[in-house]
Every structure is written in C-alpha cells, then in structure tokens.
Design an enzyme around this catalytic site. Structure first.
Site, short mmCIF file in Angstrom:
data_model
loop_
_atom_site.label_atom_id
_atom_site.label_comp_id
_atom_site.label_asym_id
_atom_site.label_seq_id
_atom_site.Cartn_x
_atom_site.Cartn_y
_atom_site.Cartn_z
N LYS A 181 0.87 -1.19 0.00
CA LYS A 181 0.00 0.00 0.00
C LYS A 181 0.90 1.23 0.00
CE LYS A 181 -3.14 3.19 1.04
NZ LYS A 181 -2.20 4.35 1.00
N GLU A 203 9.66 1.97 11.08
CA GLU A 203 10.60 3.10 11.09
C GLU A 203 9.75 4.36 11.12
OE1 GLU A 203 12.85 6.20 9.09
OE2 GLU A 203 12.88 4.51 7.70
N CYS A 242 13.11 11.48 7.29
CA CYS A 242 13.02 11.12 8.71
C CYS A 242 14.37 11.23 9.41
CB CYS A 242 12.48 9.70 8.87
SG CYS A 242 13.43 8.46 7.99
N GLU A 274 9.07 17.46 15.09
CA GLU A 274 9.71 17.05 13.83
C GLU A 274 9.15 17.95 12.73
OE1 GLU A 274 10.53 12.99 11.22
OE2 GLU A 274 8.65 13.19 12.35
#
Length: 483
Positions: free
Chosen positions: A175, A251, A285, A379
């Site tokens: 997906k 992750e 990330c 973040e």
C-alpha cells in the site's frame, strides 16, 4: 508519467477502476494533475491478500537462484531506466536531482545486496541433551508481508521492504502513500512484472489510508508489517498488526540532533549541516532537526550556515540546478510555517527565510533557539534549521536526548575519542561522527529507538524480520521415556 497508471495490480493483472473512485496525482511544483490512480476498496484489499496467500506457497519452494534472478533483473531495469525514473520522482514527489539521484543510488546498492538474501537464510545444527537426537534449525519465510510506504522516498522505502520479502520467499501486499502511488507502488509492480515474478507474489493496492489503511494493517492473512511514516500513524499500524500476532517492523519519526563540539572544524560541520538540513527540503526522517552548537563556535557557525543556506537554488525539481524543491502538499507546508512563526514569537531570531511561495518554503535559519521552541521540539519535516547553543558536552547530550524520538544523530569534533564518547551517550539507533545523519548502507542496521520505531532494515536484520526459525529434531535411535 505519460504511461497509463490507472489500475490496481492484483494477482498479476492490472485492474481498471471501473466504478471505483479515482485519486488525482499532483505535481507539487505546479499543482498540475499529472495522472490518476484507482482508490482501492476493502474488497480489493481482501482479493490482494487472497492472491498473495495462494501464490506464496509455490514461491517459497522456488530455488534460491530463481528468486535472486528476479531481484537482479529488477535492479538492471532500474539502472536501464534511470533518467525516466528520476523524472518521475521529480514530477510526483518534488525530488530535486541531488535527492532523486541519491534515492536511486541507494536503491541500487540495496538491490545488489538483496540478490544474495535467498542464500543467506542460514540454519544450522545444535547439540542435544538427549542421546542420539539431532537438532536442525532452518529459516522459513513468514508468509505474507504487508508493506505500507511513505511519500518522501517512495521508491527506495517501498523496495527496501518489498525486495527482501520477495527474495526470502514471501508474498507481498504493498500500500503506497496516497501522494506517491506510482513511484511508491505501481512502478514497482511493473518492474517485477517485467522481471517475470509469478502472479500474486506482489500485489499493489492504491488508495486513501483513511479508507483502507486499517484493513491493510490488520488483515488476518498478514504475517509481518513493514511501515515507514509518522509515529502517530505507526502506533496505530503496530497495534493492528499486534492484534493479528504479526511482527511489525516500524521506522517512524525523528528529531535528529547535529552536535558541534567546541573543537570541531566549523566549515566541515556547516557543510554537513547544510546537506543534512536541506536535502529533499528536509522531508526526510533522518534529516537534521536541530543544530546543537557550542557557544564558543555559535556565532561563526550561524554566519557561515546562513551564507550557505542563502545560496541554495530553489525551484522546479526538473531544473538541473535546483537543490530545494517544493513541499509535498499544503498541509505539510502550513505546519512548517506554523512552527517557524511560533518559534519567532517565543524569542527565536529569523536569520533567513521563514516564508513560502506556493509550496516552495524558503531555506530557513533560526538562531537564539532553545529546545522547547516549536521548530525544535517537533519534527518539522521542512527546510528549517534551528540552531541551539550549549556550554558543555554533558549539556549537549542532555539536549540531544530531550525528545521522545531516537532515530539518528551526528557529532562533530577533531577528537575522535571525545566524539565517540558523546555519540555513545546519545539515545539513537544511528549516530554519525564528523558527518550528518542522512546515511544508509545496505549491510548495516537501519532503524531507531524510543518513539522512532522498532525492528531494523537491511542485511541480516531484515532477514530476521521476514523469516522465522524452525526447529526440527530427529531421534535416530529409540529413546527411553519416564513412563
């Protein structure tokens, strides 16, 4: 992008949308609709899993060299179509040339390593405490692996799970992110189809996460889930997987510090910091989220860093000179600008940038920051560089660890033993000395601690994730029992 991507890939067939909703694919640089893909339904997801289950049994029994040859063929196809794929990434995900080239280079390196995986499903023999018994341990595929991939490195981060899973004898339901369904999903299906992968081993369902995401992550036929994305979404995916007793490889988010000690080479630290903050507009990330700089070097570092950031070309990723491209969508852009504004209101100094033209957020540098300001404690996932001073190594470590995340970090010092000592105290799955955090090598473990995830990608670590040990014992002579 001119190809017809308007189909799901299930059981080796391209399924046209028919009466399904379609999802527009937009170029973030121009907001032009460049393609459409189907929005898969729950029934489509069920059919994808059914196909994967049926195909996996035969695929598992294929000779290891056959599985390796499929991976090797895909790797060659990637190399043969490098320019076309680079353009596709630029148009669909806003990837400037430096980022797109790095994505394909890293993917190629990974694929060359994955070719060996079918021969690395190591087993062994173990001594037994029972006379005349032989213990045999072998590794077997887990079954069906679900891969849910992100939009920032869609091609690489899909393949880093899809390719190992297939090489190790599993089937896959993929997906991709709604923003990047082609480079993160349908393109990969075409590559494996061209490479001769049997029908049903790889299935790709495009669609809205809000509509099919939970069903994909909690399907009773899955055996493992590989997810890359935000911590908040990842927690839900992991919960769904756990309810099926499926192993999650997660992750997740990061808030990655770039620590510059008082004996660092400032120019080298600025070079690394510029790359680590502005590669792919900071939408990585493992990009630098905070620059922690010793107070004795602080002014010099800020000055040099502003000069470097101001010189970065911003523009359409199809332009060969562009370094900083567009943010993926309006929601992400607005979040970034909000973090900047809130930090300035809290007392930070805007040294550069702080505004946007459409989806192009200008490289932004904030000084006089502290760890609690919005652009530092969150973040930010954008071309933003908060620079925070510190007095001692101990304070630098404390600041670095003052976050829920623990993905990546970097430390700069001319004294390697000192840098290693600081690195050892930073709570992160990956720390890089005299470099920046955007690093990935196919033979070393990739992943984080704390809220940055669980499990590891690459090499023996992903082999462990996508296989399970099986113990078989053989009693060669009759055994005496207690009754």
């Amino acid at each position: 992008m001119d190809a017809d991507w308007n189909g799901l890939y299930i059981d080796g067939e391209w399924r046209s949308p028919d009466d399904r909703e379609t999802i527009p694919v937009e170029n973030p640089a121009t907001r032009e609709v460049v393609s459409e893909v189907p929005a898969a339904t729950v029934d489509d997801v069920d059919e994808a899993y059914s196909s994967a289950v049926a195909a996996q049994e035969d695929w598992e029994t294929e000779l290891p060299q056959v599985r390796g040859e499929v991976i090797e063929t895909v790797q060659r196809l990637i190399e043969d179509h490098h320019e076309q794929l680079t353009d596709l990434l630029a148009i669909e995900s806003g990837s400037a040339r430096p980022k797109a080239s790095r994505e394909f280079t890293s993917t190629g390196e990974m694929m060359r390593d994955v070719v060996t995986y079918p021969f690395r499903m190591d087993g062994g023999h173990s001594q037994s405490k029972i006379e005349h018994k032989e213990n045999i341990i072998k590794r077997t595929p887990v079954g069906v692996v679900t891969v849910i991939s992100p939009w920032n490195f869609p091609f690489q981060l899909s393949l880093r799970a899809v390719a190992p899973a297939i090489a190790l004898g599993n089937a896959v339901v993929l997906k991709p992110a709604t923003e990047t369904p082609i480079s993160g999903g349908l393109l990969i299906a075409r590559l494996f189809e061209e490479a001769g992968l049997p029908d049903g081993v790889l299935n790709v369902v495009t669609g809205h996460g809000s509509e099919i995401g939970d069903h994909v992550a909690s399907h009773p036929d899955l055996s493992a889930v590989a997810f890359t994305g935000s911590t908040q979404v990842g927690q839900g995916v992991a919960k769904n997987a756990a309810e099926q007793l499926a192993l999650p490889a997660m992750e997740l988010g990061g808030n990655n510090p770039h620590v510059v000690l008082d004996d660092a080479d400032v120019e080298q630290a600025v070079d690394a910091g510029t790359f680590g903050s502005f590669m792919h507009q900071g939408q990585i990330c493992i990009s630098i989220n905070r620059h922690l700089v010793h107070e004795s070097l602080y002014d010099d570092y800020v000055e040099q860093f502003v000069d470097r950031a101001a010189a970065l070309p911003v523009g359409d990723p199809l332009d060969e000179e562009t370094v900083v491209g567009p943010i993926i969508n309006e929601s992400e852009r607005d979040t970034i600008l909000d973090y900047i504004d809130r930090s300035i209101e809290a007392g930070a100094t805007l040294e550069l940038g702080g505004t946007a033209d459409g989806l192009f957020v200008k490289p932004t540098v904030l000084s006089d920051m502290d760890n609690d300001m919005a652009a530092a404690c969150n973040e930010h996932f954008g071309p933003v560089a908060p620079i925070i001073p510190f007095e001692t190594d101990a304070e630098a470590i404390e600041l670095a660890n003052a976050t829920e995340y623990g993905l990546a970090a970097s430390v700069h010092s001319r004294t390697l033993s000192r840098a290693r000592s600081v690195a050892d105290e930073i709570e992160a799955g990956m720390v890089h000395i005299n470099d920046q955090p955007i690093n990935n090598e196919p033979h070393v473990p990739f992943g984080g601690t704390k809220a940055s995830g669980m499990g590891r990608y690459n090499g023996e670590w992903i082999i462990d994730e996508f296989t399970e040990p099986k113990w078989t014992s053989i009693q060669h002579e009759p055994r005496e029992y207690s009754f």
